[in-house]
Design a protein around this motif. Structure first.
Motif, PDB file in Angstrom:
ATOM      1  N   VAL A 291       0.959  -1.236  -0.021  1.00 48.26           N
ATOM      2  CA  VAL A 291      -0.252   0.173   0.003  1.00 48.26           C
ATOM      3  C   VAL A 291       1.002   1.411  -0.008  1.00 48.26           C
ATOM      4  O   VAL A 291       0.711   2.107  -0.665  1.00 48.26           O
ATOM      5  CB  VAL A 291      -0.733   0.048   1.263  1.00 48.26           C
ATOM      6  CG1 VAL A 291      -1.573   1.310   1.378  1.00 48.26           C
ATOM      7  CG2 VAL A 291      -1.866  -0.983   0.912  1.00 48.26           C
ATOM      8  N   GLN A 292       1.701   1.096   0.803  1.00 48.54           N
ATOM      9  CA  GLN A 292       2.882   2.427   0.867  1.00 48.54           C
ATOM     10  C   GLN A 292       3.543   2.608  -0.474  1.00 48.54           C
ATOM     11  O   GLN A 292       3.840   3.730  -0.949  1.00 48.54           O
ATOM     12  CB  GLN A 292       3.849   2.273   2.141  1.00 48.54           C
ATOM     13  CG  GLN A 292       2.984   2.365   3.489  1.00 48.54           C
ATOM     14  CD  GLN A 292       4.141   2.082   4.464  1.00 48.54           C
ATOM     15  OE1 GLN A 292       4.761   2.732   4.960  1.00 48.54           O
ATOM     16  NE2 GLN A 292       4.146   0.761   4.939  1.00 48.54           N
ATOM     17  N   LEU A 293       3.970   1.601  -0.951  1.00 50.52           N
ATOM     18  CA  LEU A 293       4.857   1.669  -2.258  1.00 50.52           C
ATOM     19  C   LEU A 293       3.942   2.177  -3.264  1.00 50.52           C
ATOM     20  O   LEU A 293       4.484   3.036  -4.123  1.00 50.52           O
ATOM     21  CB  LEU A 293       5.483   0.290  -2.640  1.00 50.52           C
ATOM     22  CG  LEU A 293       6.472   0.338  -3.742  1.00 50.52           C
ATOM     23  CD1 LEU A 293       7.635   1.074  -3.654  1.00 50.52           C
ATOM     24  CD2 LEU A 293       7.008  -1.176  -3.836  1.00 50.52           C
ATOM     25  N   ALA A 294       2.804   1.670  -3.561  1.00 45.95           N
ATOM     26  CA  ALA A 294       1.727   1.941  -4.606  1.00 45.95           C
ATOM     27  C   ALA A 294       1.575   3.553  -4.308  1.00 45.95           C
ATOM     28  O   ALA A 294       1.676   4.502  -5.436  1.00 45.95           O
ATOM     29  CB  ALA A 294       0.601   1.363  -4.265  1.00 45.95           C
ATOM     30  N   LYS A 295       1.359   3.986  -3.158  1.00 44.35           N
ATOM     31  CA  LYS A 295       1.239   5.556  -3.035  1.00 44.35           C
ATOM     32  C   LYS A 295       2.231   6.335  -3.357  1.00 44.35           C
ATOM     33  O   LYS A 295       2.500   7.566  -3.972  1.00 44.35           O
ATOM     34  CB  LYS A 295       0.579   5.700  -1.388  1.00 44.35           C
ATOM     35  CG  LYS A 295       0.479   7.101  -1.109  1.00 44.35           C
ATOM     36  CD  LYS A 295      -0.758   7.703  -2.216  1.00 44.35           C
ATOM     37  CE  LYS A 295      -2.203   7.084  -2.054  1.00 44.35           C
ATOM     38  NZ  LYS A 295      -3.082   7.733  -2.799  1.00 44.35           N
ATOM     39  N   ALA A 296       3.762   5.642  -2.835  1.00 47.37           N
ATOM     40  CA  ALA A 296       4.866   6.420  -2.997  1.00 47.37           C
ATOM     41  C   ALA A 296       5.288   6.573  -4.653  1.00 47.37           C
ATOM     42  O   ALA A 296       5.668   7.344  -4.959  1.00 47.37           O
ATOM     43  CB  ALA A 296       5.988   5.677  -2.385  1.00 47.37           C
ATOM     44  N   LEU A 297       4.674   5.485  -5.321  1.00 47.52           N
ATOM     45  CA  LEU A 297       4.889   5.687  -6.872  1.00 47.52           C
ATOM     46  C   LEU A 297       3.847   6.234  -7.498  1.00 47.52           C
ATOM     47  O   LEU A 297       3.863   6.252  -8.742  1.00 47.52           O
ATOM     48  CB  LEU A 297       5.150   4.199  -7.257  1.00 47.52           C
ATOM     49  CG  LEU A 297       6.196   3.324  -6.903  1.00 47.52           C
ATOM     50  CD1 LEU A 297       6.047   1.815  -7.195  1.00 47.52           C
ATOM     51  CD2 LEU A 297       7.341   3.982  -7.400  1.00 47.52           C
ATOM     52  N   LYS A 298       3.204   7.244  -6.817  1.00 48.49           N
ATOM     53  CA  LYS A 298       2.091   8.148  -7.294  1.00 48.49           C
ATOM     54  C   LYS A 298       0.727   7.508  -8.062  1.00 48.49           C
ATOM     55  O   LYS A 298       0.444   7.788  -9.182  1.00 48.49           O
ATOM     56  CB  LYS A 298       2.642   9.113  -8.350  1.00 48.49           C
ATOM     57  CG  LYS A 298       3.721  10.085  -7.536  1.00 48.49           C
ATOM     58  CD  LYS A 298       4.414  10.950  -8.475  1.00 48.49           C
ATOM     59  CE  LYS A 298       5.268  11.737  -7.892  1.00 48.49           C
ATOM     60  NZ  LYS A 298       5.061  12.210  -6.399  1.00 48.49           N
ATOM     61  N   ALA A 299       0.460   6.517  -7.488  1.00 46.38           N
ATOM     62  CA  ALA A 299      -0.692   5.641  -8.045  1.00 46.38           C
ATOM     63  C   ALA A 299      -1.830   6.624  -7.826  1.00 46.38           C
ATOM     64  O   ALA A 299      -2.048   7.058  -6.863  1.00 46.38           O
ATOM     65  CB  ALA A 299      -1.013   4.155  -7.265  1.00 46.38           C
ATOM     66  N   GLY A 300      -2.905   6.539  -8.812  1.00 45.31           N
ATOM     67  CA  GLY A 300      -3.996   7.341  -8.876  1.00 45.31           C
ATOM     68  C   GLY A 300      -4.847   7.031  -7.640  1.00 45.31           C
ATOM     69  O   GLY A 300      -5.502   8.125  -6.773  1.00 45.31           O
ATOM     70  N   THR A 301      -5.063   5.661  -7.508  1.00 47.95           N
ATOM     71  CA  THR A 301      -6.106   5.280  -6.479  1.00 47.95           C
ATOM     72  C   THR A 301      -5.487   4.028  -6.046  1.00 47.95           C
ATOM     73  O   THR A 301      -5.077   3.128  -6.711  1.00 47.95           O
ATOM     74  CB  THR A 301      -7.337   5.009  -6.815  1.00 47.95           C
ATOM     75  OG1 THR A 301      -7.929   6.184  -7.334  1.00 47.95           O
ATOM     76  CG2 THR A 301      -8.298   4.503  -5.555  1.00 47.95           C
ATOM     77  N   VAL A 302      -5.297   3.934  -4.661  1.00 50.54           N
ATOM     78  CA  VAL A 302      -4.752   2.549  -3.976  1.00 50.54           C
ATOM     79  C   VAL A 302      -5.815   2.097  -3.203  1.00 50.54           C
ATOM     80  O   VAL A 302      -6.607   2.594  -2.093  1.00 50.54           O
ATOM     81  CB  VAL A 302      -3.629   3.025  -3.074  1.00 50.54           C
ATOM     82  CG1 VAL A 302      -3.111   1.494  -2.197  1.00 50.54           C
ATOM     83  CG2 VAL A 302      -2.601   3.517  -3.991  1.00 50.54           C
TER      84      VAL A 302
END
Length: 326
Positions: free
Chosen positions: A162-173
């Motif tokens: 979850v944290q990595l997806a957000k750090a990689l600028k995913a639009g929605t997690v």
């Protein structure tokens, strides 16, 4: 170390775990000797205790079968071909034999221990960080703006995903968890939406779908993800605690030209893992250093009481990583 080249280590024995005296490892040319300060605990340790888990990259017939798959500590010696500047450095690594006072690790697998993070926190990172990096970046090719679904989001690897997806600028997690009490934690880590079962998953995501699925569960939850993928999406099967089999709607997968990829560390060679370690440092390790990705700590268990850690692994508990402290 007990003297005379001996150390304490935890080894599987008839489905149990025992602390015994074994020789301190003799280093290969590219290995370093790490004095272990903490080791992360993983559910795969339960399989290893039963003699059902082993990683090809770490097979070493001349060494005892010591448990533990990730650790953090200080380098105290190096092999003949390893960089001597490693001595004294704090490091962490995914490796074999982590539940011991000393462990030999190929220098290509080393990650630097982040300044300001305690040993337990460092030990909780390597396996989850490498697993989620491989799933999200190397296999799924996540890009800014992607909608990313992480199933089993309160598992040790899911929390990092979850944290990595957000750090990689995913639009929605989006994260899934059976625990409604854990929803607040997942939102604090970057989840924009938290769902709790297959019905909620279908109702919440049917209209917009997802670009990337990182599945840590398998079984029915994986089946529920397939109809939700967007065109060109990628589903990565990481874990199968919810079931090793699933019925997949091939028409739904094909109509979206979606990819389904399975992955495990068990069958990878040392060179493959070393490549992932190197790539991780280039692409995402800065997010660890700036605190965007951090371990979620749970129970800490003193090494002599490691049995308690195994009991916690096999029972319901709060989200977070267990750590053995030396």
């Amino acid at each position: 170390m007990l003297g005379n080249g001996k150390m304490r280590a935890a080894v599987p024995a008839d489905g149990r775990i025992e602390i015994v005296e074994v020789p301190v490892p003799t280093l290969g040319p590219r290995e370093v000797l790490v004095e272990v300060r903490a080791a992360g605990m993983n559910r795969a340790d339960l399989l290893h205790r039963q003699g059902k888990y082993g990683q090809r990259a770490f097979l070493h017939p001349d060494r005892p079968n010591i448990a533990g798959m990730e650790m953090a500590g200080k380098i105290v010696a190096v092999g003949s071909a390893a960089n001597r500047e490693h001595i004294g450095r704090g490091v962490m690594a995914m490796c074999a034999g982590a539940y011991a006072e000393y462990v030999a690790v190929d220098e290509r697998l080393l990650l630097p221990a982040p300044p300001g993070l305690d040993w337990a926190g460092c030990a909780a990172l390597p396996m989850a960080l490498l697993t989620e990096f491989e799933a999200l970046v190397r296999l799924a090719g996540v890009r800014p703006g992607h909608r990313v679904l992480v199933t089993g989001a309160t598992s040790g690897v899911g929390l990092i995903g979850v944290q990595l997806a957000k750090a990689l600028k995913a639009g929605t997690v989006i994260g899934t968890t059976r625990s409604r009490q854990a929803a607040g934690l997942l939102r604090s880590l970057g989840a924009d939406l938290v769902v709790h079962d297959e019905r909620e998953l279908a109702e919440s995501l049917a209209d917009e779908g997802v670009d990337v699925v990182v599945d840590h569960v398998g079984g029915p939850i994986f089946e529920a993800c397939v109809p939700l993928v967007r065109k060109g999406a990628c589903l990565v099967s990481v874990g199968r605690l919810g079931g090793r089999t699933a019925t997949v709607d091939l028409a739904a997968l094909s109509s979206q030209r979606a990819r389904l990829i399975g992955t495990t560390w068990r069958t990878q060679e040392l060179s493959e893992i070393a490549y992932s370690v190197d790539a991780l440092q280039d692409v995402v390790f800065r997010h660890v250093l700036d605190g965007s990705i951090a371990p979620i700590a749970a129970q800490q268990v003193p090494f002599p009481e490691i049995d308690q850690g195994y009991e916690s692994l096999s029972s319901a508990r709060d989200p977070g990583k267990l750590a053995v402290i030396f």
